[in-house]
Design a protein around this motif. Sequence first.
Motif, PDB file in Angstrom:
ATOM      1  N   ALA A  31      -7.502  44.984  14.946  1.00  0.00           N
ATOM      2  CA  ALA A  31      -7.175  43.566  15.081  1.00  0.00           C
ATOM      3  C   ALA A  31      -7.386  42.817  13.766  1.00  0.00           C
ATOM      4  O   ALA A  31      -6.587  41.956  13.394  1.00  0.00           O
ATOM      5  CB  ALA A  31      -8.032  42.945  16.184  1.00  0.00           C
ATOM      6  N   ASP A  58      -4.410  42.885  21.883  1.00  0.00           N
ATOM      7  CA  ASP A  58      -3.936  41.520  22.166  1.00  0.00           C
ATOM      8  C   ASP A  58      -4.358  40.531  21.087  1.00  0.00           C
ATOM      9  O   ASP A  58      -3.624  39.602  20.762  1.00  0.00           O
ATOM     10  CB  ASP A  58      -4.457  41.057  23.527  1.00  0.00           C
ATOM     11  CG  ASP A  58      -3.752  41.750  24.681  1.00  0.00           C
ATOM     12  OD1 ASP A  58      -2.662  42.319  24.459  1.00  0.00           O
ATOM     13  OD2 ASP A  58      -4.306  41.743  25.803  1.00  0.00           O
ATOM     14  N   ARG A  59      -5.555  40.751  20.547  1.00  0.00           N
ATOM     15  CA  ARG A  59      -6.037  39.838  19.501  1.00  0.00           C
ATOM     16  C   ARG A  59      -5.146  39.912  18.258  1.00  0.00           C
ATOM     17  O   ARG A  59      -4.758  38.887  17.691  1.00  0.00           O
ATOM     18  CB  ARG A  59      -7.473  40.197  19.141  1.00  0.00           C
ATOM     19  CG  ARG A  59      -8.098  39.281  18.098  1.00  0.00           C
ATOM     20  CD  ARG A  59      -9.536  39.708  17.793  1.00  0.00           C
ATOM     21  NE  ARG A  59      -9.758  39.801  16.360  1.00  0.00           N
ATOM     22  CZ  ARG A  59     -10.770  40.447  15.812  1.00  0.00           C
ATOM     23  NH1 ARG A  59     -11.629  41.105  16.580  1.00  0.00           N
ATOM     24  NH2 ARG A  59     -10.924  40.454  14.496  1.00  0.00           N
ATOM     25  N   ALA A  70      -2.063  40.975  18.224  1.00  0.00           N
ATOM     26  CA  ALA A  70      -0.738  40.487  18.620  1.00  0.00           C
ATOM     27  C   ALA A  70      -0.692  38.964  18.581  1.00  0.00           C
ATOM     28  O   ALA A  70       0.317  38.371  18.180  1.00  0.00           O
ATOM     29  CB  ALA A  70      -0.398  40.991  20.016  1.00  0.00           C
ATOM     30  N   GLU A  71      -1.779  38.325  18.977  1.00  0.00           N
ATOM     31  CA  GLU A  71      -1.835  36.856  18.943  1.00  0.00           C
ATOM     32  C   GLU A  71      -1.689  36.338  17.516  1.00  0.00           C
ATOM     33  O   GLU A  71      -0.954  35.377  17.252  1.00  0.00           O
ATOM     34  CB  GLU A  71      -3.154  36.380  19.544  1.00  0.00           C
ATOM     35  CG  GLU A  71      -3.297  34.867  19.567  1.00  0.00           C
ATOM     36  CD  GLU A  71      -4.606  34.394  20.180  1.00  0.00           C
ATOM     37  OE1 GLU A  71      -4.779  33.161  20.316  1.00  0.00           O
ATOM     38  OE2 GLU A  71      -5.459  35.247  20.513  1.00  0.00           O
ATOM     39  N   ILE A 103      -1.180  46.748  23.264  1.00  0.00           N
ATOM     40  CA  ILE A 103      -0.862  45.346  23.536  1.00  0.00           C
ATOM     41  C   ILE A 103      -0.565  45.188  25.022  1.00  0.00           C
ATOM     42  O   ILE A 103       0.309  45.873  25.563  1.00  0.00           O
ATOM     43  CB  ILE A 103       0.338  44.884  22.697  1.00  0.00           C
ATOM     44  CG1 ILE A 103       0.006  44.962  21.203  1.00  0.00           C
ATOM     45  CG2 ILE A 103       0.757  43.472  23.075  1.00  0.00           C
ATOM     46  CD1 ILE A 103       1.189  44.718  20.291  1.00  0.00           C
ATOM     47  N   GLY A 107      -0.964  39.763  25.147  1.00  0.00           N
ATOM     48  CA  GLY A 107      -0.378  39.850  23.812  1.00  0.00           C
ATOM     49  C   GLY A 107       1.127  39.679  23.849  1.00  0.00           C
ATOM     50  O   GLY A 107       1.717  39.040  22.962  1.00  0.00           O
TER      51      GLY A 107
END
Length: 297
Positions: free
Chosen positions: A189, A217-218, A220-221, A243, A247
């Motif tokens: 991340a 997800d982090r 991807a954000e 993801i 995300g």
Amino acid sequence: MALVAVAPATDLGRARPPSEVLQARISSLELDSALETLDLDGLPMSLQDVVRIAEALEFDSSVSSLSLADCRLGPGEVGRLVRALKEARTVKSLSLARNPVGALGAASLASAFAKEGSVALKSLKLEQCQLGLEGAQKLARGLEKNRVLKVLDLSFSGLTEPGCARLAVMLRSNRTLDTVGLAGNAAGAFGAEMLAGVLSINNKLKSLDLSENQVGDRGAEALAAALAKNSSLTDLGLAGNEIGARGARFIAQALLKNKGLVSLDLEYNPIGQAGARALSDALDTNESLLTLTRDEV
């Protein structure tokens, strides 16, 4: 028409030994100064073989594409090639993929890139070259001010999270690279966040492959926030990055604003039905994305 060195692979119906094929192709290089493409992939070679290739390149050569993937080349052999490339300015594309180049080999390449006008390479492929964090740091330092190289592939070379972060710092100042491959380097991340920062300010980067980097997800954000502002990146690879739906929703929101991305790979990510639905809805608005690759759910 480009001239290519390809020695016959058979002799009276029997396959020729790799060593014999190698010597034939090196002889072609030595005898034919008009040769433009030299492909020696998969042919193990010694330092003596590399010296012959280097001397032929230095003497009188038209080779623009040199492929030496999977040839068992270590730092010593790479160092000799780099010295030849400083003389043989016709070589624009070099593949050293799947060789144990290591940090020392990376240092040789970096020293050439650091000096303006030293080498004419526009494409360098170093997939699976065991560069590690130290190799990433050295290459990054050498490429910060380089104004020639356009394509760099460092996939599956053990760069780790801090190595990818260091390359991100380099990309903040480098405005020539337009295609970067970092697949399979455990960027995590944090690495993704650092690269997202690049996308917010670098308008030259066109293609970025971050497949199999555990961005989650982090990550991807962070990338989504950058995509909402970036209009120059056209291809983004995020396959196999853990993801999830969260995300995917961030990326979908970015696609509502992004006007540059043409291809996005989200295959092998557990985005679920909610993530797939958010992406599908975003495509109803987005007019630039032509290819979205994801798993069926």
